[in-house]
Design a protein around this motif. Structure first.
Motif, PDB file in Angstrom:
ATOM      1  N   ALA A 194       0.858  -1.192   0.000  1.00  0.00           N
ATOM      2  CA  ALA A 194       0.000   0.000   0.000  1.00  0.00           C
ATOM      3  C   ALA A 194       0.888   1.234   0.000  1.00  0.00           C
ATOM      4  N   MET A 195       0.615   2.153  -0.916  1.00  0.00           N
ATOM      5  CA  MET A 195       1.363   3.409  -1.014  1.00  0.00           C
ATOM      6  C   MET A 195       0.417   4.579  -0.771  1.00  0.00           C
ATOM      7  N   THR A 196       0.884   5.554  -0.007  1.00  0.00           N
ATOM      8  CA  THR A 196       0.072   6.720   0.331  1.00  0.00           C
ATOM      9  C   THR A 196       0.765   7.987  -0.137  1.00  0.00           C
ATOM     10  N   CYS A 197       0.010   8.831  -0.831  1.00  0.00           N
ATOM     11  CA  CYS A 197       0.527  10.112  -1.321  1.00  0.00           C
ATOM     12  C   CYS A 197      -0.047  11.233  -0.456  1.00  0.00           C
ATOM     13  N   SER A 198       0.808  12.116   0.037  1.00  0.00           N
ATOM     14  CA  SER A 198       0.353  13.211   0.900  1.00  0.00           C
ATOM     15  C   SER A 198       1.055  14.511   0.509  1.00  0.00           C
ATOM     16  N   VAL A 199       0.482  15.629   0.941  1.00  0.00           N
ATOM     17  CA  VAL A 199       1.060  16.949   0.678  1.00  0.00           C
ATOM     18  C   VAL A 199       1.055  17.750   1.972  1.00  0.00           C
ATOM     19  N   SER A 200       1.963  18.723   2.041  1.00  0.00           N
ATOM     20  CA  SER A 200       1.956  19.634   3.183  1.00  0.00           C
ATOM     21  C   SER A 200       0.857  20.672   3.050  1.00  0.00           C
ATOM     22  N   SER A 201       0.574  21.070   1.808  1.00  0.00           N
ATOM     23  CA  SER A 201      -0.497  22.038   1.565  1.00  0.00           C
ATOM     24  C   SER A 201      -1.043  21.810   0.170  1.00  0.00           C
ATOM     25  N   GLY A 202      -2.255  22.307  -0.052  1.00  0.00           N
ATOM     26  CA  GLY A 202      -2.900  22.164  -1.349  1.00  0.00           C
ATOM     27  C   GLY A 202      -4.384  21.929  -1.175  1.00  0.00           C
ATOM     28  N   SER A 203      -5.197  22.415  -2.131  1.00  0.00           N
ATOM     29  CA  SER A 203      -6.640  22.234  -2.067  1.00  0.00           C
ATOM     30  C   SER A 203      -7.175  21.869  -3.440  1.00  0.00           C
ATOM     31  N   SER A 204      -8.359  21.242  -3.449  1.00  0.00           N
ATOM     32  CA  SER A 204      -8.992  20.766  -4.687  1.00  0.00           C
ATOM     33  C   SER A 204      -8.001  19.951  -5.516  1.00  0.00           C
TER      34      SER A 204
ATOM     35  N   PRO B  78      10.185   2.560 -10.966  1.00  0.00           N
ATOM     36  CA  PRO B  78       9.902   3.490  -9.862  1.00  0.00           C
ATOM     37  C   PRO B  78       8.470   4.039  -9.892  1.00  0.00           C
ATOM     38  N   PHE B  79       7.849   4.113  -8.700  1.00  0.00           N
ATOM     39  CA  PHE B  79       6.520   4.683  -8.554  1.00  0.00           C
ATOM     40  C   PHE B  79       6.640   6.135  -8.098  1.00  0.00           C
ATOM     41  N   ARG B  80       5.772   6.977  -8.648  1.00  0.00           N
ATOM     42  CA  ARG B  80       5.658   8.379  -8.233  1.00  0.00           C
ATOM     43  C   ARG B  80       4.179   8.741  -8.161  1.00  0.00           C
ATOM     44  N   CYS B  81       3.866   9.686  -7.305  1.00  0.00           N
ATOM     45  CA  CYS B  81       2.530  10.267  -7.348  1.00  0.00           C
ATOM     46  C   CYS B  81       2.674  11.737  -7.742  1.00  0.00           C
ATOM     47  N   HIS B  82       1.810  12.157  -8.642  1.00  0.00           N
ATOM     48  CA  HIS B  82       1.802  13.530  -9.150  1.00  0.00           C
ATOM     49  C   HIS B  82       0.508  14.184  -8.685  1.00  0.00           C
ATOM     50  N   VAL B  83       0.637  15.280  -7.938  1.00  0.00           N
ATOM     51  CA  VAL B  83      -0.520  15.966  -7.352  1.00  0.00           C
ATOM     52  C   VAL B  83      -0.648  17.338  -8.011  1.00  0.00           C
TER      53      VAL B  83
ATOM     54  N   VAL C 189      -4.874  13.433  -8.043  1.00  0.00           N
ATOM     55  CA  VAL C 189      -3.665  12.619  -7.884  1.00  0.00           C
ATOM     56  C   VAL C 189      -3.541  11.664  -9.061  1.00  0.00           C
ATOM     57  N   LEU C 190      -2.347  11.636  -9.654  1.00  0.00           N
ATOM     58  CA  LEU C 190      -2.034  10.733 -10.751  1.00  0.00           C
ATOM     59  C   LEU C 190      -0.850   9.872 -10.332  1.00  0.00           C
ATOM     60  N   TRP C 191      -0.964   8.558 -10.537  1.00  0.00           N
ATOM     61  CA  TRP C 191       0.102   7.622 -10.157  1.00  0.00           C
ATOM     62  C   TRP C 191       0.837   7.158 -11.415  1.00  0.00           C
ATOM     63  N   MET C 192       2.158   7.063 -11.294  1.00  0.00           N
ATOM     64  CA  MET C 192       2.987   6.617 -12.413  1.00  0.00           C
ATOM     65  C   MET C 192       3.889   5.474 -11.968  1.00  0.00           C
ATOM     66  N   ASN C 193       4.016   4.464 -12.841  1.00  0.00           N
ATOM     67  CA  ASN C 193       5.001   3.391 -12.680  1.00  0.00           C
ATOM     68  C   ASN C 193       5.961   3.538 -13.845  1.00  0.00           C
TER      69      ASN C 193
END
Length: 321
Positions: free
Chosen positions: A136-146, A185-190, A149-153
């Motif tokens: 399980a992978m979790t993507c989080s941010v320190s700040s941001g609204s609305s 490599p996995f990345r999340c793009h917010v 999230v896009l996931w890339m392998n």
């Protein structure tokens, strides 16, 4: 002023000829937003509200600003434009201007967004066993609204399947029964309409194999060779970590390990099945592949063919010398 506002509500006529146009939309937290009327209209009195909350009312060159907007909201007495400074996410909404002199009503929606910062990806584990582990992978941010999230392998977008689930507004990616192709490599793009950010990559160590074995002799598919030939057998297997390789002849282990088995000046009694055995001590799995080698003398026809081929060369060399 409150009585005046109620009077406006009670007989305000909607005007399709006038529109509210925000100077910027969406806006970023901290921006100053101006909402103007198009075409410009000289309003002697009126009010601005967001939803059901009054911001201010004005008449001639006097304005009354309501609680929560003191020091932030002001009206342009000539054009009726509203200026709102130091906006926050809570300032998002439908802004309504109303006037009785002339009589009109118009509105526009405003979005105020917080910029994306410090995108972080965390996984509950990074060492996995093929077909036996889930992650399980979790993507989080320190700040941001609305946020979206896009996931890339690697360079491929991750989409849902029977093994892949996206939950919590796509903020959590779960992969069941991982395969060797899930190593990353996995990345999340917010992102939102005003900013974006990507996490650092996360890679997984996936233990698998051995399987998909291959065995070649002298780099060819043929398995028949003449007496006196030199043979180089090459064995490979898909495995992580790399499999331990052992050779066998006629079912008996020989004193040879690794991907290569070399035989020099072979004889007929070296004909038979040669096997490459692969073992992965992390998965505790093994696999094997066998090829049957035939070593024999050249037939009479083959010998004549060789002689016919060699004769012109011998004549040429004899002439030269």
């Amino acid at each position: 002023m409150a009585i005046l506002f109620l009077a406006f509500i009670q007989g305000v006529l909607a005007s399709g000829d006038v529109e509210v146009q925000p100077l910027i939309n969406p806006a970023v937290v901290g921006d100053t937003v101006t909402l103007s009327l198009s075409p410009p209209a000289a309003l002697k009195s009126g009010s601005w509200a967001v939803g059901k909350t009054l911001i201010l009312t004005w008449q001639d060159n006097q304005q009354a600003v309501f609680a929560g907007y003191n020091g932030r909201a002001s009206i342009n007495f000539l054009t009726g434009a509203l200026t709102l400074s130091s906006v926050t996410v809570a300032d998002s909404g439908v802004y309504i201007v109303q006037s009785s002199d002339p009589q009109l009503q118009a509105n526009a929606s405003i979005s105020v967004l917080e910029t994306v910062s410090n995108v972080t990806l965390r996984a509950n584990q990074t060492n996995l066993m093929e077909l036996n582990s889930s992650v399980a992978m979790t993507c989080s941010v320190s700040s941001g609204s609305s946020l979206s999230v896009l996931w890339m392998n690697g360079s491929s977008e991750v989409t849902e399947s029977d093994r892949v689930q996206l939950t919590d507004g796509n903020a959590t990616l779960t992969i069941s029964n991982v395969s060797r192709y899930d190593q990353g490599p996995f990345r999340c793009h917010v992102f939102n309409h005003v900013s974006n950010g990507s996490s650092d990559p996360v890679n997984f160590t996936i233990i698998y194999g051995p399987d998909s074995m291959a065995l070649t002799v002298n780099g060819q598919n043929t398995t028949s060779f003449s007496i006196g030939s030199n043979l180089t057998m090459l064995c490979s297997a898909q495995s992580n970590p790399p499999a331990q390789l052992q050779w066998a002849f006629r079912g008996e282990l020989v004193n040879a390990t690794g991907p290569l088995l070399e035989l020099f000046s072979v004889s007929e009694d070296q004909s038979g099945p040669y096997s490459c055995l692969a073992f992965n001590n992390h998965t505790d799995m093994n696999s094997n592949i066998t090829t049957r080698i035939m070593i024999a003398k050249l037939s009479g026809t083959e010998q004549r063919a060789v002689s016919v081929w060699l004769l012109p060369l011998l004549l040429i060399f004899g002439f030269l010398f």
